[in-house]
Enzyme design. Sequence first.
Site, mmCIF file in Angstrom:
data_model
loop_
_atom_site.group_PDB
_atom_site.id
_atom_site.type_symbol
_atom_site.label_atom_id
_atom_site.label_comp_id
_atom_site.label_asym_id
_atom_site.label_seq_id
_atom_site.Cartn_x
_atom_site.Cartn_y
_atom_site.Cartn_z
ATOM 1 N N SER A 44 39.421 35.250 30.476
ATOM 2 C CA SER A 44 38.995 36.422 29.704
ATOM 3 C C SER A 44 37.710 37.056 30.231
ATOM 4 C CB SER A 44 38.838 36.054 28.229
ATOM 5 O OG SER A 44 37.645 35.359 28.017
ATOM 6 N N LYS A 86 31.467 35.456 25.952
ATOM 7 C CA LYS A 86 31.859 36.867 25.799
ATOM 8 C C LYS A 86 30.663 37.768 26.078
ATOM 9 C CE LYS A 86 35.957 35.819 24.179
ATOM 10 N NZ LYS A 86 37.164 36.093 24.933
#
Lengths: 163, 164
Positions: A44, A86
């Site tokens: 990701s 993230k």
Amino acid sequence: MSVIRRFVFGQNPRRTAVRVLVLAAISFITFRWVLIPIRTEGSSMLPTYTPDRLHFVNRLAYGAGGPARGDIVAIKMAGPHVLYVKRIVGLPGERVAIAGGQVQINGTPLTEPYVRHRRPWDVEEVILGQREYFVVGDNRGMSVGDHDFGRVEIDRILGRVVF
Amino acid sequence: MRRNAAIVLAVAALAAGAWYFLVPSGGSANVGARLQALSDLINSSTVDGVGPEARGAQLGAFFTEDVDVDLGQGTAPIRGRDTLIGMAGRLQPRTAAFRLRFEDVTIEMAAGEEAADVHLTAEIMRRSITTGDESLDAREFTLGMRLVGGEWQIARVTAVDTLK
């Protein structure tokens, strides 16, 4: 023999022992509470972070102020041993939406040079609370259903990912 | 000499304190051991040759009859042990390998030590039958556990959305 012993223990073995103990204590404290080593899994955060690489989380990064837009942060789940990594795109109080793969902050497109591929994700606008940030990975070429992103409380942000 | 004895005593006191605060005891140790046994059983399921029915009976012992499982948005709640075990049995053949690990387990005992609230991260490694690719997934859960007939059983499983 005495040469080897002197090489290992030094001229003053007691002082050497104290140095070793101090160094061990500093390393233990540093890598347990200050600069935590992590190994990235999954795709990701591609292309910024590739899987199976070692990075560090600086837990003191936000002692004076909160995270800034663009920071890559580690987010804890039930504790500090399994983390999300993230990027922060939305700050407290902002309106965040994703339209056609483009992040919009308060209605204005966000420039994200770290994103290489985009799929046309569409996410309805959310208004962040005063203790909330909006986080998303850099790999927007994934299917939206396979990518974990969204609002996160500041208490869950363990620190800034460095190196 | 007296100074050395004081140092030894101080170190012993620190070690005893660390032991007291860091090592779980009593009910919470039993709950932790029960969760470890559950993950061991699930992890052994692809290699020990035990049939699906026997496996179902073994797994069932870890859940109360009225277990309530809520996996979050987009999934229907699962109610009852039989439904849960049936679903788990149907999922099993889709993976060639499956490894479950519970991380960051926090256990809070309720009054009377006959119930416990557990907060943990479940880390799941799957290997696809078709491609052999491994994927790692993690999810945060809260569990409600009850002491039933001397055994700790899971009565409630609720997925927690770390990112909302």
